[in-house]
Design a protein around this motif. Structure first.
Motif, PDB file in Angstrom:
ATOM      1  N   TYR A   1     -49.263  22.350 -45.871  1.00  0.00           N
ATOM      2  CA  TYR A   1     -49.781  20.985 -45.774  1.00  0.00           C
ATOM      3  C   TYR A   1     -48.842  19.989 -46.448  1.00  0.00           C
ATOM      4  CZ  TYR A   1     -53.107  17.170 -45.455  1.00  0.00           C
ATOM      5  OH  TYR A   1     -53.706  15.967 -45.154  1.00  0.00           O
ATOM      6  N   VAL A   2     -48.259  20.366 -47.565  1.00  0.00           N
ATOM      7  CA  VAL A   2     -47.264  19.486 -48.191  1.00  0.00           C
ATOM      8  C   VAL A   2     -46.081  19.287 -47.255  1.00  0.00           C
ATOM      9  CG1 VAL A   2     -45.611  19.276 -50.094  1.00  0.00           C
ATOM     10  CG2 VAL A   2     -47.955  20.029 -50.562  1.00  0.00           C
ATOM     11  N   ASP A   3     -45.614  20.365 -46.617  1.00  0.00           N
ATOM     12  CA  ASP A   3     -44.522  20.245 -45.639  1.00  0.00           C
ATOM     13  C   ASP A   3     -44.896  19.283 -44.518  1.00  0.00           C
ATOM     14  OD1 ASP A   3     -43.092  22.090 -47.120  1.00  0.00           O
ATOM     15  OD2 ASP A   3     -43.447  23.768 -45.762  1.00  0.00           O
ATOM     16  N   TYR A   4     -46.137  19.371 -44.064  1.00  0.00           N
ATOM     17  CA  TYR A   4     -46.625  18.497 -42.992  1.00  0.00           C
ATOM     18  C   TYR A   4     -46.594  17.028 -43.417  1.00  0.00           C
ATOM     19  CZ  TYR A   4     -50.628  15.927 -40.946  1.00  0.00           C
ATOM     20  OH  TYR A   4     -51.452  14.977 -40.411  1.00  0.00           O
ATOM     21  N   LEU A   5     -47.063  16.748 -44.630  1.00  0.00           N
ATOM     22  CA  LEU A   5     -47.080  15.363 -45.102  1.00  0.00           C
ATOM     23  C   LEU A   5     -45.666  14.809 -45.265  1.00  0.00           C
ATOM     24  CD1 LEU A   5     -49.917  15.380 -47.805  1.00  0.00           C
ATOM     25  CD2 LEU A   5     -50.031  14.502 -45.473  1.00  0.00           C
ATOM     26  N   LEU A   6     -44.751  15.647 -45.718  1.00  0.00           N
ATOM     27  CA  LEU A   6     -43.380  15.196 -45.934  1.00  0.00           C
ATOM     28  C   LEU A   6     -42.576  15.137 -44.639  1.00  0.00           C
ATOM     29  CD1 LEU A   6     -44.220  15.670 -48.882  1.00  0.00           C
ATOM     30  CD2 LEU A   6     -41.975  16.667 -49.283  1.00  0.00           C
ATOM     31  N   GLY A   7     -43.038  15.852 -43.625  1.00  0.00           N
ATOM     32  CA  GLY A   7     -42.317  15.884 -42.365  1.00  0.00           C
ATOM     33  C   GLY A   7     -41.106  16.789 -42.380  1.00  0.00           C
ATOM     34  N   ARG A   8     -41.020  17.639 -43.377  1.00  0.00           N
ATOM     35  CA  ARG A   8     -39.900  18.578 -43.498  1.00  0.00           C
ATOM     36  C   ARG A   8     -40.303  19.677 -44.475  1.00  0.00           C
ATOM     37  NH1 ARG A   8     -38.738  14.016 -46.374  1.00  0.00           N
ATOM     38  NH2 ARG A   8     -38.447  14.274 -48.633  1.00  0.00           N
ATOM     39  N   PRO A   9     -39.685  20.848 -44.380  1.00  0.00           N
ATOM     40  CA  PRO A   9     -40.042  21.936 -45.302  1.00  0.00           C
ATOM     41  C   PRO A   9     -39.448  21.713 -46.688  1.00  0.00           C
ATOM     42  CG  PRO A   9     -38.334  22.649 -43.784  1.00  0.00           C
ATOM     43  CD  PRO A   9     -38.748  21.283 -43.329  1.00  0.00           C
ATOM     44  N   VAL A  10     -40.241  22.017 -47.690  1.00  0.00           N
ATOM     45  CA  VAL A  10     -39.770  22.000 -49.077  1.00  0.00           C
ATOM     46  C   VAL A  10     -39.075  23.325 -49.364  1.00  0.00           C
ATOM     47  CG1 VAL A  10     -40.537  21.954 -51.497  1.00  0.00           C
ATOM     48  CG2 VAL A  10     -41.619  20.444 -49.796  1.00  0.00           C
ATOM     49  N   ASP A  11     -38.077  23.303 -50.208  1.00  0.00           N
ATOM     50  CA  ASP A  11     -37.423  24.542 -50.643  1.00  0.00           C
ATOM     51  C   ASP A  11     -38.290  25.186 -51.723  1.00  0.00           C
ATOM     52  OD1 ASP A  11     -35.810  26.618 -51.398  1.00  0.00           O
ATOM     53  OD2 ASP A  11     -34.136  25.374 -52.108  1.00  0.00           O
ATOM     54  N   TRP A  12     -39.314  25.903 -51.281  1.00  0.00           N
ATOM     55  CA  TRP A  12     -40.282  26.465 -52.225  1.00  0.00           C
ATOM     56  C   TRP A  12     -39.656  27.521 -53.124  1.00  0.00           C
ATOM     57  CZ3 TRP A  12     -44.357  23.667 -52.942  1.00  0.00           C
ATOM     58  CH2 TRP A  12     -44.837  22.869 -51.904  1.00  0.00           C
ATOM     59  N   GLU A  13     -38.675  28.225 -52.651  1.00  0.00           N
ATOM     60  CA  GLU A  13     -38.036  29.242 -53.476  1.00  0.00           C
ATOM     61  C   GLU A  13     -37.413  28.622 -54.727  1.00  0.00           C
ATOM     62  OE1 GLU A  13     -38.052  32.605 -53.178  1.00  0.00           O
ATOM     63  OE2 GLU A  13     -39.514  32.193 -51.597  1.00  0.00           O
ATOM     64  N   ALA A  14     -36.902  27.401 -54.596  1.00  0.00           N
ATOM     65  CA  ALA A  14     -36.277  26.737 -55.737  1.00  0.00           C
ATOM     66  C   ALA A  14     -37.307  26.277 -56.766  1.00  0.00           C
ATOM     67  CB  ALA A  14     -35.456  25.548 -55.255  1.00  0.00           C
ATOM     68  N   LEU A  15     -38.563  26.186 -56.356  1.00  0.00           N
ATOM     69  CA  LEU A  15     -39.619  25.709 -57.247  1.00  0.00           C
ATOM     70  C   LEU A  15     -40.390  26.837 -57.920  1.00  0.00           C
ATOM     71  CD1 LEU A  15     -39.016  23.089 -55.616  1.00  0.00           C
ATOM     72  CD2 LEU A  15     -41.464  22.626 -55.639  1.00  0.00           C
TER      73      LEU A  15
ATOM     74  N   TYR B   1     -48.107  31.596 -47.968  1.00  0.00           N
ATOM     75  CA  TYR B   1     -48.208  31.391 -49.406  1.00  0.00           C
ATOM     76  C   TYR B   1     -46.824  31.005 -49.913  1.00  0.00           C
ATOM     77  CZ  TYR B   1     -48.982  32.110 -54.365  1.00  0.00           C
ATOM     78  OH  TYR B   1     -49.055  31.930 -55.728  1.00  0.00           O
ATOM     79  N   LEU B   2     -46.648  29.698 -50.149  1.00  0.00           N
ATOM     80  CA  LEU B   2     -45.364  29.158 -50.604  1.00  0.00           C
ATOM     81  C   LEU B   2     -44.209  29.625 -49.720  1.00  0.00           C
ATOM     82  CD1 LEU B   2     -45.846  29.472 -54.468  1.00  0.00           C
ATOM     83  CD2 LEU B   2     -46.214  27.477 -53.020  1.00  0.00           C
ATOM     84  N   GLY B   3     -44.458  29.608 -48.412  1.00  0.00           N
ATOM     85  CA  GLY B   3     -43.425  29.937 -47.444  1.00  0.00           C
ATOM     86  C   GLY B   3     -43.293  31.412 -47.118  1.00  0.00           C
ATOM     87  N   GLN B   4     -44.099  32.266 -47.751  1.00  0.00           N
ATOM     88  CA  GLN B   4     -44.020  33.709 -47.521  1.00  0.00           C
ATOM     89  C   GLN B   4     -45.371  34.244 -47.056  1.00  0.00           C
ATOM     90  OE1 GLN B   4     -41.052  35.370 -47.835  1.00  0.00           O
ATOM     91  NE2 GLN B   4     -40.144  33.382 -48.342  1.00  0.00           N
TER      92      GLN B   4
ATOM     93  N   PHE C   1     -41.668  19.940 -58.872  1.00  0.00           N
ATOM     94  CA  PHE C   1     -42.615  19.498 -57.855  1.00  0.00           C
ATOM     95  C   PHE C   1     -42.896  18.006 -58.005  1.00  0.00           C
ATOM     96  CE2 PHE C   1     -46.946  19.195 -55.973  1.00  0.00           C
ATOM     97  CZ  PHE C   1     -46.586  19.554 -54.683  1.00  0.00           C
ATOM     98  N   LYS C   2     -42.908  17.522 -59.236  1.00  0.00           N
ATOM     99  CA  LYS C   2     -43.053  16.085 -59.457  1.00  0.00           C
ATOM    100  C   LYS C   2     -41.954  15.319 -58.739  1.00  0.00           C
ATOM    101  CE  LYS C   2     -42.409  12.592 -63.017  1.00  0.00           C
ATOM    102  NZ  LYS C   2     -42.230  12.305 -64.450  1.00  0.00           N
ATOM    103  N   LYS C   3     -40.723  15.795 -58.830  1.00  0.00           N
ATOM    104  CA  LYS C   3     -39.608  15.109 -58.159  1.00  0.00           C
ATOM    105  C   LYS C   3     -39.800  15.108 -56.643  1.00  0.00           C
ATOM    106  CE  LYS C   3     -34.589  14.714 -57.920  1.00  0.00           C
ATOM    107  NZ  LYS C   3     -34.650  14.356 -56.491  1.00  0.00           N
ATOM    108  N   VAL C   4     -40.294  16.228 -56.092  1.00  0.00           N
ATOM    109  CA  VAL C   4     -40.586  16.279 -54.655  1.00  0.00           C
ATOM    110  C   VAL C   4     -41.597  15.198 -54.295  1.00  0.00           C
ATOM    111  CG1 VAL C   4     -41.651  17.674 -52.830  1.00  0.00           C
ATOM    112  CG2 VAL C   4     -40.007  18.722 -54.401  1.00  0.00           C
ATOM    113  N   MET C   5     -42.671  15.083 -55.107  1.00  0.00           N
ATOM    114  CA  MET C   5     -43.704  14.090 -54.842  1.00  0.00           C
ATOM    115  C   MET C   5     -43.160  12.669 -54.988  1.00  0.00           C
ATOM    116  SD  MET C   5     -46.715  15.359 -53.985  1.00  0.00           S
ATOM    117  CE  MET C   5     -45.664  16.214 -52.816  1.00  0.00           C
TER     118      MET C   5
END
Length: 541
Positions: A202-216, A259-262, A298-302
């Motif tokens: 859902y976060v990916d959907y709102l941002l319109g692109r995938p987040v690098d969840w592995e880095a987080l 679950y966080l991309g996995q 995650f704050k920076k992503v937001m």
């Protein structure tokens, strides 16, 4: 830095002193050469004067490209801008420019013959205005959702930044539901699993692109069961098996959840106790596929997403009251939000506050009882230590124990020792005197010193072989935990062990959101989006 400006460009509108309507002025320069400007001032000058591009040095407001078109700007250009206000006024650690908060009302009140009040009001009313109260994770996610649907969104917070309180002071775990093993109905297990599986998609959907969840992500969590736990290893395994069933059914129902991309095949299995642990205290250990996400990352992503989306951040402002306007009121919105900076009108108000949510509900006669148990809990963060580089993230269940989280090597580690970190609890949706200062991280030195000492002693008693030196550069942080029930976590029948409440109440444009868990914020928002816009969000498969 403070720069003297001879001209300014804002979305293609340029004014400079040579035109006679604007004196030389000063602007505060922030990170990346972005300038904090006053929207109202710029647009008022634009609306009453001739709008021309000028071949002179000028300051670009949140724009990285130059505007080369030298045609005169018309009133229609201004109106087109109004239809899609994308004011990006964020400077790290500072509130937005003062007079821009009342942009709409000021622009209306000062409109000249060039743009009549009636015409401008008509244009402004085409875009609904939403006030989101609280810039923790729930408020940020809600703001992005409304912005995605074209609303003009103002996000309020009494701190001078987003994610400054509970959202940043906890461990950031994305719960799969293992800690809620005392809810025999499995309602909490189902809710937490849904929340966890919707979090990243859902976060990916709102941002319109995938987040690098592995880095987080942190290291995966190991679950430890002490001999004094309220749950035995055999009962925990039976519960975990049921949780696995819920997980597999949800993935089958919606194949694009993750679950966080996995999409791990298994969520948990029994393993040996860590060799550094106290074998006389711990009875069993389980490796899990559960992770935390780094709160600062995650704050920076937001923050990047809010700025990109054009959400108006109003920081360092306390909300005093929210009033519903009377029918026939000739203003822009049907709600009046009264804050420490004045009064402003909105069509929709979304209350995402943690502490203080109920007082706003009461002002609007909204009876929404959820999360009446308030606890204040500390945690200690300390510099990454190579001695713990191979040590797993750990959650100890079930009872007043704690957590340890190991993020990547460029981040501080986290430890919470519940018997010391729990600072107080109330059961009537109020906060104790002094909590507000602690939540703002104004912690007395002697209290911080005692807490750090107790946490280090607790860590050493549980894991005597893990560290030979004290925590590196430790510091204390704390925040609120919202839950249910009138008794503490040591009571196996306490409603604190349940998190399955319906997350929001709706009352004619006012939405009260009970976040409770960090994990649930995106799923709560998904449920409200589905309710408001009568659409079913489909994950991109």
């Amino acid at each position: 830095a403070i720069d003297l400006c001879c001209a300014i460009s804002f979305r293609g509108l340029v004014r400079r002193p040579a035109h006679g309507s604007l004196r030389p002025f000063f602007l505060v320069r922030g990170p990346d050469d972005h300038y904090l400007a006053d929207i109202h001032q710029i647009l008022q000058h634009a609306s009453v004067g001739k709008l021309k591009e000028a071949n002179v040095p000028y300051i670009k407001f949140m724009r990285n490209e130059s505007v080369m078109n030298t045609q005169r700007r018309s009133v229609d250009d201004l109106l087109r801008y109004v239809r899609d206000l994308r004011a990006k006024q964020y400077m790290l650690g500072h509130a937005s420019s003062n007079s821009s908060f009342s942009f709409f009302n000021r622009l209306l009140s000062q409109a000249t013959h060039r743009i009549s009040r009636r015409a401008l009001l008509k244009e402004l009313q085409k875009t609904k205005r939403v006030a989101v109260l609280g810039a923790g994770i729930q408020g940020c996610i809600m703001a992005l959702m409304f912005r995605k649907h074209g609303y003009h969104v103002t996000l309020y917070d009494k701190a001078n930044d987003i994610f400054t309180r509970t959202s940043s002071q906890g461990e950031g775990k994305i719960h799969l539901g293992f800690v809620y093993n005392k809810d025999d109905s499995l309602a909490t297990a189902d809710h937490m699993m849904r929340s966890a599986l919707w979090f990243a998609p859902y976060v990916d959907y709102l941002l319109g692109r995938p987040v690098d969840w592995e880095a987080l992500k942190s290291s995966p969590f190991m679950y430890l069961i002490p001999y004094s736990s309220m749950i035995s290893p055999s009962d925990f395994e039976r519960y975990a098996s049921k949780l696995e069933g819920i997980y597999k059914n949800l993935l089958k129902e919606k194949p694009c959840l993750s679950y966080l991309g996995q999409r791990p095949d298994s969520l948990i299995y029994r393993t040996n106790l860590p060799r550094e642990s106290n074998a006389s205290f711990f009875e069993a250990a389980y490796e899990s596929a559960e992770f935390a996400v780094s709160p600062p990352k995650f704050k920076k992503v937001m923050l990047d997403a809010l700025i990109e989306a054009g959400v108006h951040l109003v920081l360092n402002r306390t909300i005093y009251r929210v009033l519903r306007e009377q029918p026939g009121h000739d203003e822009l919105g049907k709600f009046r939000v009264i804050s420490s900076h004045g009064e402003h009108s909105y069509d929709i108000v979304t209350n995402c506050l943690w502490e203080g949510r109920k007082s706003i509900d009461d002002q609007l006669n909204v009876n929404f009882s959820s999360g009446g148990n308030y606890r204040f809990k500390f945690g200690v963060k300390f510099r990454y230590m190579t001695e713990l580089a191979a040590f797993p993230s750990i959650t100890i269940v079930n009872g007043p124990f704690g957590d340890f989280v190991r993020y990547s090597s460029d981040e501080d580690m986290y430890f919470s020792y519940y018997r010391e970190s729990l600072y107080g609890m109330t059961v009537n949706e109020t906060v104790m005197r002094g909590w507000e200062n602690l939540a703002s991280q104004n912690i007395p030195e002697d209290l911080e010193r005692r807490q750090i000492k107790a946490h280090q002693a607790g860590f050493k008693s549980w894991f005597p072989g893990a560290l030979t030196t004290p925590f590196a550069c430790p510091y204390l942080g704390g925040g609120y935990i919202l839950g249910n029930g009138r008794t503490g976590i040591s009571d196996p029948k306490s409603l604190l062990h349940q998190r399955a409440d319906f997350p929001f109440a709706i009352d004619d444009g006012y939405y009260s959101i009970s976040t409770q868990k960090f994990t649930s914020a995106p799923y709560n928002t998904y449920l409200l989006e589905r309710e408001l816009f009568d659409t079913t969000w489909d994950l991109p498969c």
